[in-house]
Write an enzyme that holds these catalytic residues in place. Structure first.
Site, PDB file in Angstrom:
ATOM      1  N   HIS A 156     -19.400  -3.290  -7.745  1.00 16.01           N
ATOM      2  CA  HIS A 156     -19.823  -2.004  -8.322  1.00 16.01           C
ATOM      3  C   HIS A 156     -19.591  -0.836  -7.346  1.00 16.01           C
ATOM      4  O   HIS A 156     -20.261   0.188  -7.453  1.00 16.01           O
ATOM      5  CB  HIS A 156     -21.315  -2.020  -8.703  1.00 16.01           C
ATOM      6  CG  HIS A 156     -21.726  -3.151  -9.578  1.00 16.01           C
ATOM      7  ND1 HIS A 156     -21.859  -3.035 -10.939  1.00 16.01           N
ATOM      8  CD2 HIS A 156     -22.049  -4.446  -9.287  1.00 16.01           C
ATOM      9  CE1 HIS A 156     -22.255  -4.207 -11.443  1.00 16.01           C
ATOM     10  NE2 HIS A 156     -22.366  -5.072 -10.462  1.00 16.01           N
ATOM     11  N   SER A 199       1.068  18.813   0.226  1.00 17.23           N
ATOM     12  CA  SER A 199       0.719  19.743  -0.836  1.00 17.23           C
ATOM     13  C   SER A 199       1.548  21.011  -0.691  1.00 17.23           C
ATOM     14  O   SER A 199       1.859  21.436   0.419  1.00 17.23           O
ATOM     15  CB  SER A 199      -0.769  20.083  -0.736  1.00 17.23           C
ATOM     16  OG  SER A 199      -1.049  21.325  -1.346  1.00 17.23           O
ATOM     17  N   LYS A 253      -2.864  18.587   3.771  1.00 16.26           N
ATOM     18  CA  LYS A 253      -2.959  17.390   2.926  1.00 16.26           C
ATOM     19  C   LYS A 253      -1.971  16.273   3.273  1.00 16.26           C
ATOM     20  O   LYS A 253      -0.819  16.530   3.605  1.00 16.26           O
ATOM     21  CB  LYS A 253      -2.783  17.778   1.446  1.00 16.26           C
ATOM     22  CG  LYS A 253      -3.874  18.634   0.881  1.00 16.26           C
ATOM     23  CD  LYS A 253      -5.259  18.029   0.973  1.00 16.26           C
ATOM     24  CE  LYS A 253      -5.499  16.875   0.035  1.00 16.26           C
ATOM     25  NZ  LYS A 253      -5.366  17.154  -1.375  1.00 16.26           N
ATOM     26  N   GLU A 290      -0.987   6.433  -6.219  1.00 13.93           N
ATOM     27  CA  GLU A 290      -1.397   7.069  -7.474  1.00 13.93           C
ATOM     28  C   GLU A 290      -0.335   6.872  -8.548  1.00 13.93           C
ATOM     29  O   GLU A 290      -0.636   6.571  -9.708  1.00 13.93           O
ATOM     30  CB  GLU A 290      -1.661   8.554  -7.252  1.00 13.93           C
ATOM     31  CG  GLU A 290      -2.863   8.815  -6.350  1.00 13.93           C
ATOM     32  CD  GLU A 290      -3.015  10.286  -6.026  1.00 13.93           C
ATOM     33  OE1 GLU A 290      -4.062  10.862  -6.335  1.00 13.93           O
ATOM     34  OE2 GLU A 290      -2.068  10.884  -5.447  1.00 13.93           O
TER      35      GLU A 290
END
Lengths: 478, 478, 478, 478
Positions: free
Chosen positions: B157, B278, B284, B291
């Site tokens: 969890h 970025s 970044k 992803e």
């Protein structure tokens, strides 16, 4: 090779694996026209707010015009190593106008930039689909007018049910496509805010004017919340959901016409352009385009499903997963547009094989319901009437005959309430006349539907004339 | 312009709409290599059966070789107006070898032809994925060996649960990818019959020998039922279903590593090639490739879903809807192949930020279960032990401390059964030693897993060395 | 009201919202029989390892037997407030046998417990589906034997293609269901490890023997990696993927028979039990069950899609999302089982309306390919033969006649190579005889298929007799 | 046992298989309340048109009232052997009022009857979801007001990006749910025609008045085309599509909060009612409800996908496949309703762990963009500024420090344009003040959003007060 525009933070060259796995230019170059529009709007706003000088603004605009020309002429030097369309445009701009080009990304992130480009694309796509839908509706109307009094043996469960006017049949599809049109209109209403100015997620410390930018790209309003818009792909999914509905309607129409034109049924003949032959069997004329439209429906379902899965469980804000949406959006755009172009060929061109279609009206006891309702008018409770006519049908089946083959006397043995008017009831040619209420298959109802549709289509044209494509079709979708 | 090969039956030229809507060449040209193989096999069979002469056969084979050369060299004149790859090859053959070329389609239909091409493609794809899976497993094994004794705060969890060995963690993914490998092996076993000879649906009146053809294309057996094979796309769907499983495993791995490397967690540092920067935020370093692999998982789900929808409710036999399967199969092939190439970069290259990862072992009362099980050994019923330790945890939370901050006396107030050995239980460094049974996270178990995996991988290599690609990778998938 | 078994750590009562939103008992009570089996195995292992005393073990086993009796008799006091089936059993056990009951969960977590229950359920489901598939294959074989020489006008693209033997037609579906059977057999091979002992994620510090437990529940092997098994739902998804394939085959069969029995086609009459009537139209006999099976196919697709989405992007290990899988697994189990029971009624009971079915053999120039292949035997290149016969077909269509209506002389005007044997070629009754190669629709081929299927079915029965249901059907699936 | 109401046409009893496979009562009994409403409207119309007498009408209405009472009281004798809810009601009516009951189905088919019931249900469902959405928005507004000035380290790609106001964060979700509200409003606008009177497909020969019926059930208009409405399930699919969007928003929110509250991040503490414990690990507090909401999102995706597949390729008109839609609609209704009830508990009850959340603002160089934009104000082209700050970040990472650890002098070595104001820029507390434009995360923008939302919510309440539930919630959805 060019370094990526974010390379300051990294110490190494970009790995070929990275480039291969992240590349999107082959897909998102179709956004070029929208990217140029967005960039123009952004730069004008920056100048209006004093963040860029008028000279810088003019130089950039000139550079963007040149880039547009290059793209239109097929001379733009697309570079896979520059990741995506946005970086390609920015890099080219720097080559063309020098330092001013390095200022175009002021107060902007690719996150809000691509959100704008995509939204404009989707709105234009909705507009073009609406145009296609109108043409389909118009084809339907023409044939419905022509065929309003011509009947066929309509089914439920593919079992003969009741005679139906071809006109009424076709107008049912006008209703479906009409709903699709309305959903697209609502889509454009709902997704009308401009994302530009949201930056990466939080907006900018510069004095931006997002409402100015919105007006420049033809949108009525700027974004309400920067964090929402950078991660928002609701409109992509919604457009695919509407495409799903459109194509489901198409697939049902295709299924019908494949059945109608199948050798064993043979009620209609398809126009040749919708058919191809077989490489082995010399006699074949196959309804390939209708089958493909049914298959493409499945593709659209899958694409919509992919984008929903994509968004499921994604954290809020921008994540690179979102890039993948375009792999699903663009093919769907083509499918719907091409299919809506194909349908008028079907609808205007199908030919009814009257002899076969009419012969089928004799099978399947299509007037059983009319008979039961006639009994109702004589005072028989409907449930009783239904059962009696059911028994009459059974008698006919066992004796291999139709209602019309029975004498009145014979029929009265099974249904005592019948009188001599039964013969009138059992004439197929009276069916359309007997159905008088609104929405039914009766001729008056069909004519009323046609007249109402003529008005609806006028209103649809009016709406479209008020909407504006951001980018003319031949440039953006060529 | 060339007429289609089935034009005898039609009176008109092919409409541009027809061509646009039915075109598949842009997609199915990737089947070229398989089409050539199938054609060679077919022609040799026809000659062996005396249906073609040896001269005709030789001429055709020569023409096919020339076509192969043209394709490899990028000189093949692909023509959109010839519908698909099959017609392109046949037409070109006629140009190259004249009348003999007109005989190649003897006893064959595009229906069995494309069924063969697709099946061969899918079997090769399975093979290449298996190769990719082995490489992933090998990367896992290397790191599992290195990290078998290094722990982190594993979750259920996403809440701290128990300390786990990184090695054990990674080996869980070896199990997943190992199952995928087995499914692919079974896939190749199940779908090993050659469709060629089934014709359009019924077989041929010519004296074909489908078993001969099967051997020629490297398949163990000919089709059992012609009607089955011409409409069979089970294997396409099944391959996409296996791809779904593979990518789901990838997506869970990606989700973990995105979490591990997120700024707020920071237990691991991703290799640079998996990240990009970025356009707006200079600092970044984003896990874009992971992803994207998660996003591409959604794409694969959508593609599999599309093909299932495609087949749903389709009548048996061949229908043109089936053409659409390739639009979904090919992208999935690329995604899985590219992703399996990317994973070893992740698995070999991620670096544990030990300080942070170890610090996390102090949070979340990770040893609560060990403590409860220790009580069990002292005779306390587990349910009682569970509740007592639960109360101890509550006490600690209220007092903002860890187990290790409490004196034995204090602990005994809450759990009287505890004795001085409790201190040993509460040392994280003892966790791996205490778990001794097979399959647990203990070091011995992990070492046993590694040794067992070394044997499995050897067997996998052996299997692959016995399987054969029909077409070498650079030609077919270039 | 009982407190949940994990309440030690919480300070408050469980909120009604929590109970409502997390409840699964209404769904997972169907796992009761499996839960009892797993619990027995676990307790015996604990005793064998000296973790429980023989007395404790005996008491628990007695309690579990009593619970089984209560469930079978419908007297078990299911309590929604106890979350799930596992907690219901444990709580009841404590009531029945006191303190020993508090020891059953020693070295166990709900994570490995539910993983075991689900896997056993899925394996039994696979077994029962295999049984259903055999019955379907047997029905097919009976009719194929009866109808091996009877022909109908088979299609591609729903356009008349070539005459096909009904037997051959039916056997195509035997191939499909035969593949499904094999996938289920492989499914049981692949997913044969017992999860019990994996605990929450890391195994246990107690001296468990997972291999002992595995043997007790009839599985050949214990888990290899505890972290893998607690989050593994591959087998649930895979079973749904196989169900997808099974139902897609069913949906294609249903689509065919809905078409065959549609009023306008009328080649077959469906058995009455597969049909219902209309509430309004007295004459209707609708193929409702076949339509439902097609609709249920869509349901299965959606359920499989849901479980794939569920797993996408989920971190590794156990997460509560997984609970949702049962909402999709159980309905699919029912659908497949019920549908496989329905199919033999269709297959054994459909009646061919011979007059109509045979009449259709006259339409659509079904022998065009035979004619073209005859020309090939006369030395005409196939492509030429195809074109000439195509022109002949056109001539016939324009003149509204069939091949058989033309004189040989007339035919020779269009196809000079034809000779007097053409008449033989154009007799439909010769079609099956002319197709001689393996896998074709010829009678010899069909007989060979039947004989081969008789052997396959024997092997399938043998396999099933070696497999064992964990729980007899009436208890678990009642 | 009762015979089905369509048994006249059949010679045999209904087979148990038929009953089992076609039964829908367990599902569609939830439509009972709607069925009663529709029946009342229908009967009143029949009387108004003179098709029933006033006495017959009154008798039927009385019977229907009694049936309603029986259902509400749980005394209604539901019978599985009567297929569905419609037949149950009609049969019971006949028992209660005799012959008049046999007249209720006059001029009606189950096709138009169920289309009405379902549409009314869907419209009420939309209304109830709108109510739920308003409550979620209100919870958001309360917390946004409270937290408008409190920041956290917001991400893109789950990597620290920029400081964001919690208020702004929450309001992003208000935008999402606000769009969902609007889609539901449009849904009710689009699907507002009453199907009753369409009969089986063609309307009736009786003098029906469908507009009268529409008014009676609270719908503004009768159907336009009978053939369209009997096969129309667009509205079911569309409602599921909207549910997909709603749940995707929920799943993203859930994903965020699972991350926020994960042990390793720990920025927020979840309210206890959203969590449960572990059966094995005494310390666990797991975010089960959020995980379930994410899992239920996958369920909704699957259900929507099922209904789309269901409709794909279905012929027009009514087919029994459509029955299956309810198996997917009803669970989705529950899921969305329950989830919208759960969200306010989360939104009102989550507690920020300020120390941890604020500490995270120090990591990840969150002010890098502010620094680059500051350089822009000093005249540095943005692309140059971006690169320079990127290098500064690299320097800091290599030296293991933050911006704030560097002297101005050091910073100027890397970025000469910096001046003493840089220190102000690098104070996190200034971030919100610096972002001033509309839609940004600045406090003024957040306050403006709140004020605008207050107005929107008022309008939403107003809209709902004008809409009317057909059936009060406790009866229909109890």
């Amino acid at each position: 090779m060019n370094k990526p525009l974010w390379s300051g933070r990294f110490n190494t060259e970009v790995d070929p694996l990275t480039k291969k796995y992240t590349r999107s230019l082959h897909v998102d170059r179709r956004l070029a026209a929208y990217d140029l529009w967005g960039s123009r709007a952004h730069v004008r706003m920056l100048a209006a707010q004093g963040i860029l000088s008028q000279e810088q603004c003019a130089a950039i605009l000139k550079g963007l015009s040149q880039i547009e020309e290059e793209i239109r002429a097929g001379r733009f030097p697309f570079r896979e190593d520059l990741e995506d369309i946005h970086m390609n445009v920015e890099q080219r701009l720097q080559e063309l106008v020098g330092e001013a080009g390095s200022r175009i990304h002021t107060g902007r992130s690719r996150n809000d930039q691509v959100a704008l480009d995509l939204k404009l694309f989707c709105r234009d796509a909705a507009h073009l689909w609406q145009l296609g839908l109108i043409r389909v509706e118009e084809s339907i109307l023409d044939r419905a007018q022509e065929l309003r009094g011509e009947m066929f043996a309509a089914w439920t469960h593919l079992q003969a049910a009741q005679p139906l006017s071809w006109g009424h049949y076709l107008l049912a599809f006008a209703e479906m496509f009409g709903r699709d049109f309305q959903r697209l209109a609502f889509f454009r209403e709902l997704h009308c805010d401009s994302p530009l100015g949201a930056g990466a997620l939080a907006g900018s410390t510069l004095n931006l004017d997002p409402e100015f930018t919105a007006r420049e790209v033809g949108l009525p309003v700027g974004f309400a919340n920067s964090y929402d818009v950078v991660g928002n792909r609701d409109f992509v999914l919604e457009l695919l959901q509407i495409a799903t509905q459109i194509m489901l309607h198409v697939s049902r129409l295709a299924e019908d016409f494949i059945y109608f034109s199948s050798t064993a049924v043979g009620w209609i003949e398809l126009p040749d352009p919708l058919c191809t032959g077989s490489s082995m069997m010399p006699q074949k004329k196959n309804p390939d385009l209708l089958e493909l439209s049914r298959g493409k429906t499945a593709s659209v379902l899958g694409h919509a499903s992919a984008v929903a899965s994509l968004l499921k469980g994604l954290p809020s804000s921008y994540h690179r997963d979102l890039q993948q949406d375009k792999e699903h959006l663009f093919p769907v755009f083509e499918i719907v547009k091409d299919t809506l172009e194909m349908l008028p060929v079907l609808l205007s061109g199908f030919r009814i094989r009257e002899e076969r279609a009419r012969a089928a009206l004799k099978e399947g006891y299509l007037l059983a319901t009319d008979l039961a309702e006639y009994l109702v008018l004589k005072g028989v409770p409907f449930r009783t009437a239904h059962e009696r006519v059911g028994r009459l049908v059974n008698y006919c089946i066992e004796n291999g005959c139709g209602f019309e083959d029975l004498s009145l006397q014979k029929m009265r043995e099974l249904i005592p309430e019948l009188d001599e008017k039964a013969a009138e009831i059992l004439k197929t040619e009276n069916v359309l006349e007997r159905r008088r209420h609104k929405g039914s298959t009766g001729v008056a109802s069909v004519e009323q539907q046609i007249s109402s549709w003529n008005q609806r289509i006028q209103k649809q044209h009016l709406l479209l004339s008020q909407q504006k494509l951001v980018v003319e079709e031949d440039f953006s979708f060529g």
